[in-house]
Write a protein that holds these residues in place. Sequence first.
Motif, mmCIF file in Angstrom:
data_model
loop_
_atom_site.group_PDB
_atom_site.id
_atom_site.type_symbol
_atom_site.label_atom_id
_atom_site.label_comp_id
_atom_site.label_asym_id
_atom_site.label_seq_id
_atom_site.Cartn_x
_atom_site.Cartn_y
_atom_site.Cartn_z
ATOM 1 N N VAL A 58 10.483 0.520 76.513
ATOM 2 C CA VAL A 58 10.853 1.805 75.937
ATOM 3 C C VAL A 58 9.687 2.289 75.087
ATOM 4 O O VAL A 58 9.232 1.586 74.177
ATOM 5 C CB VAL A 58 12.123 1.692 75.078
ATOM 6 C CG1 VAL A 58 12.468 3.047 74.461
ATOM 7 C CG2 VAL A 58 13.284 1.175 75.912
ATOM 8 N N SER A 84 18.047 -2.967 70.716
ATOM 9 C CA SER A 84 18.320 -2.802 72.142
ATOM 10 C C SER A 84 17.981 -4.039 72.956
ATOM 11 O O SER A 84 18.462 -4.202 74.084
ATOM 12 C CB SER A 84 17.530 -1.613 72.696
ATOM 13 O OG SER A 84 16.134 -1.920 72.751
ATOM 14 N N THR A 138 10.756 8.109 75.445
ATOM 15 C CA THR A 138 11.862 8.751 74.749
ATOM 16 C C THR A 138 11.440 9.336 73.411
ATOM 17 O O THR A 138 10.482 8.886 72.783
ATOM 18 C CB THR A 138 13.030 7.766 74.554
ATOM 19 O OG1 THR A 138 14.173 8.473 74.086
ATOM 20 C CG2 THR A 138 12.666 6.667 73.551
ATOM 21 N N LEU A 283 20.306 5.973 76.404
ATOM 22 C CA LEU A 283 19.453 4.858 76.826
ATOM 23 C C LEU A 283 20.143 4.033 77.908
ATOM 24 O O LEU A 283 19.509 3.630 78.893
ATOM 25 C CB LEU A 283 19.093 3.982 75.626
ATOM 26 C CG LEU A 283 18.147 2.813 75.898
ATOM 27 C CD1 LEU A 283 16.825 3.298 76.487
ATOM 28 C CD2 LEU A 283 17.895 2.020 74.615
#
Length: 292
Positions: A58, A84, A138, A283
């Motif tokens: 990410v 995460s 992101t 996500l």
Amino acid sequence: MQIDEMHQGGTNVPVTRFSDVQLFRPSTEDGVIRYAAPLGRGIDLEAIQVNRRSDVLVVGFHGALTRETTELPRFERMATLLGSGHSLLFFSDPTLRLADNLQLAWYTGWSELDIRFILADWAVKAAEAVGAEHIIFTGGSGGGFAALQVSAFVPDSLALAFNPQTIISKYLVEGKYMGPQQRYVKVVMPEFSPVPPEKLTPAHDWASPLGERVAVPLTYTRPLENRVLYIQNSNDSSHMTDHYKPFRQVAESGPNASRIRFDLYEGPHAHVAQNQQVMDRGLAAAIDWLRP
């Protein structure tokens, strides 16, 4: 450095310096490491990597900063995304180093330096180093703009954008104030301003010569190999009108329609950051889309 040894914001993480951005060689070791390399004008590209050996990397971009209370480099939502379990790479916007009062610069670089290609290159190399098969770019607001732009240069990646600006020249605070845009033009792109930047109005066209560098819809008019998950607060009226709708019109009528998805949610009647629930849902949806 081990993840549990890291201070908030990564301020105590050792920095590995490269003499040139093209010489970037990220670490394959587990844990946390920071990177820096010169871009020109005495400014470094700064990043921080968290290697968790996951199949997803990410890559995060930040939005506008209150410079009086925020120190650079800024690695936004790092504490949140650490939960995460994925490998992470965060970039601080080097463009902000041009002036102490510059709050938002959309990761465009400056007139002679388009940094989209450099950011894409670093992300691809970091993914290879940590063993990730998938890359998700992101960010929210100005960081969402950067995610959409950089992902376009990385085939098979995904841009997960929350309430992004898509056209810098249409960005007005609360739908009416030109301040951040005027400051951006004055500091970053003064040669393109048809009037003194502090006198810019929405009627002045300073952005056309810069083309897709400052307009995401133009980027997506050509066939691309990435995917986009665009998540928008339907109650953010100015961003719905000036950013979401122009991009959606291009997306649905262009060559990338099958690779772009939209998700509207009802949030506050304002342009504010997405909450944790919206971010987690986005996500998870992005990862489900990328994985076979």
